[in-house]
Design a protein around this motif. Structure first.
Motif, PDB file in Angstrom:
ATOM      1  N   PRO A  24       0.838  -1.205   0.000  1.00 51.00           N
ATOM      2  CA  PRO A  24       0.000   0.000   0.000  1.00 51.00           C
ATOM      3  C   PRO A  24       0.869   1.250   0.000  1.00 51.00           C
ATOM      4  O   PRO A  24       2.094   1.187   0.158  1.00 51.00           O
ATOM      5  CB  PRO A  24      -0.777  -0.138   1.322  1.00 51.00           C
ATOM      6  N   ALA A  25       0.247   2.366  -0.183  1.00 48.51           N
ATOM      7  CA  ALA A  25       0.974   3.633  -0.157  1.00 48.51           C
ATOM      8  C   ALA A  25       1.457   3.925   1.252  1.00 48.51           C
ATOM      9  O   ALA A  25       0.895   3.459   2.250  1.00 48.51           O
ATOM     10  CB  ALA A  25       0.071   4.758  -0.652  1.00 48.51           C
ATOM     11  N   ALA A  26       2.499   4.708   1.328  1.00 47.30           N
ATOM     12  CA  ALA A  26       3.011   5.143   2.618  1.00 47.30           C
ATOM     13  C   ALA A  26       2.041   6.125   3.264  1.00 47.30           C
ATOM     14  O   ALA A  26       1.239   6.754   2.580  1.00 47.30           O
ATOM     15  CB  ALA A  26       4.369   5.803   2.436  1.00 47.30           C
ATOM     16  N   PRO A  27       2.085   6.239   4.593  1.00 45.33           N
ATOM     17  CA  PRO A  27       1.286   7.287   5.243  1.00 45.33           C
ATOM     18  C   PRO A  27       1.621   8.647   4.639  1.00 45.33           C
ATOM     19  O   PRO A  27       2.779   9.028   4.515  1.00 45.33           O
ATOM     20  CB  PRO A  27       1.727   7.196   6.711  1.00 45.33           C
ATOM     21  N   GLY A  28       0.619   9.338   4.211  1.00 48.24           N
ATOM     22  CA  GLY A  28       0.827  10.628   3.574  1.00 48.24           C
ATOM     23  C   GLY A  28       1.061  10.543   2.080  1.00 48.24           C
ATOM     24  O   GLY A  28       1.238  11.564   1.417  1.00 48.24           O
TER      25      GLY A  28
END
Length: 424
Positions: free
Chosen positions: A72-76
């Motif tokens: 998944p995408a990184a936080p932010g």
């Protein structure tokens, strides 16, 4: 202990002077190393004496999944891989259905790099306790700890009230300072002393047992020593025979001990292994104690370790063994494992908002956790295990939530994924 210095010195200067003196007085580590580091690291095992744990005589090769995991995408936003490395991550392993879905190392580490568990070792001690009960060495959780460590009664008669279940749930009432920033705290002494037996002999009771949850490495150390006394075997031996061999661990491990002479394992921390073999522990939990056709740990014991029970206590947090009860990061502390509440797999709540412990409902995910961000995270509904090892756990991200999100990557699930939570 060195003499108390003058109060006229600045506190920062005092800390710089006292910490090396305090730690070098109770440690086998070189004073120059202590002065230069002054904090725990995932390579501390290089400075300790260690009891070896051989690889399994029949190592099991974990097969690779047919499809790679799309992280998944990184936080932010942005790619997760570079973000993980920036956050001090050195290993990320994801198993799904017993297959390696993702395996990635950072900062020069490789699959064969030996790394310490810190307090993830507590969760392994809990598994060894279940085996000791199964084999009849320990009668049951209601046994007083003094049945196995009778000398504790001599140092404080109230130890007879402390049961093994109180130690398992960290509700013993034993006085213990779990302060990582202080060289005078009990946990620092336990970590660095060359005589753990002597350190345990100094413990006293602060309050009656089973009144509240209070995280304590002392509870696990006492529990580990009780297991050793009951079985007549050291923890590294029990681990080698009872877990490392049957799970097919592919590489040798070690358990740091107080000294080569005494050989007392640091039960509360310091199991040293490879990330891929820590993932096997998670897989064992996911499969409820079974490896192939062999029941390595009783399935009902796995249920016991993960059960959210009703305890005595003055409020809901005390009665339900809730850690961080007033924060959105609140979790259930069960049997040396932590269990996620339902709703933590939804969009993260406002970190400033409070949580009513009475409203929390146990979810299915659970995890082992160690200092600086060591995790074995298990998502049973997704048949997934995630291991994250790191040099640090920087503030701003709630790692159990992020690991839960990774566990759900690539799955069509009606359960909402977890978001990063800035709560610590």
């Amino acid at each position: 202990m060195p003499p108390r210095p003058s109060r006229s010195l600045p506190s920062r200067a005092l800390g710089a002077l006292l910490l090396p003196l305090a730690l070098s007085g109770c440690s086998l580590m070189p004073p120059a190393w202590i002065i230069g580091q002054q904090r725990t690291t995932i390579t501390d095992h290089l400075h300790f004496d260690n009891a070896p744990i051989p690889a399994s005589r029949q190592p099991v090769v974990l097969p690779a999944a047919t499809e790679a995991l799309k992280l998944p995408a990184a936080p932010g936003g942005g790619e997760l891989g570079p973000w993980l490395e920036q956050q001090g991550t050195v290993a990320l392993v994801v198993l799904r259905d017993g297959r390696i879905l993702h395996e990635q190392y950072f900062a020069g580490r490789q699959r064969d790099t030996l790394l310490t568990s810190f307090s993830m070792a507590k969760s392994v001690v809990a598994l060894l306790l279940g085996q000791a009960i199964r084999d009849g060495h320990i009668h049951g959780l209601d046994d007083p700890v003094t049945r196995y460590l009778p000398e504790l009664e001599a140092q404080d008669p109230r130890f007879v009230q402390v049961r093994l279940r109180d130690l398992l749930a960290m509700r013993s009432g034993i006085a213990f300072q779990e302060q990582y920033g202080s060289p005078w705290s009990d946990v620092a002494v336990f970590y660095l002393t060359h005589d753990l037996g002597r350190a345990v002999a100094g413990l006293k009771i602060a309050e009656p047992p089973d009144q509240r949850y209070r995280y304590s490495s002392g509870d696990t150390q006492v529990l580990g020593m009780a297991i050793e006394r009951a079985t007549g075997r050291r923890l590294p031996q029990l681990l080698a025979h009872g877990l490392w061999e049957p799970i097919g661990a592919g590489m040798e491990a070690s358990w740091s001990v107080d000294s080569a002479v005494l050989g007392q394992a640091k039960a509360f921390c310091c199991l040293n292994a490879r990330a891929i073999d820590f993932a096997r522990i998670g897989q064992l939990m996911l499969d409820r104690g079974r490896v192939g056709t062999r029941q390595v740990v009783p399935s009902d014991w796995i249920d016991t370790l993960l059960a959210v029970q009703e305890h005595p206590g003055k409020d809901a947090a005390a009665r339900r063994n809730i850690e961080d009860p007033s924060r959105p990061s609140a979790v259930f502390y069960t049997g040396q494992w932590r269990r996620m509440p339902q709703g933590r797999l939804e969009a993260a709540p406002d970190p400033a908002s409070g949580v009513d412990p009475a409203t929390l409902v146990p979810g299915t995910d659970f995890y082992a956790q160690g200092q600086h961000g060591q995790y074995i995270y298990v998502a049973p509904q997704q048949r997934t295990v995630v291991v994250r090892l790191g040099t640090d756990r920087l503030p701003g991200t709630w790692w159990p939530g992020l690991l839960g999100r990774i566990a759900r990557s690539g799955l069509d699930s009606t359960e909402p994924v977890v978001e990063a939570l800035s709560a610590r």
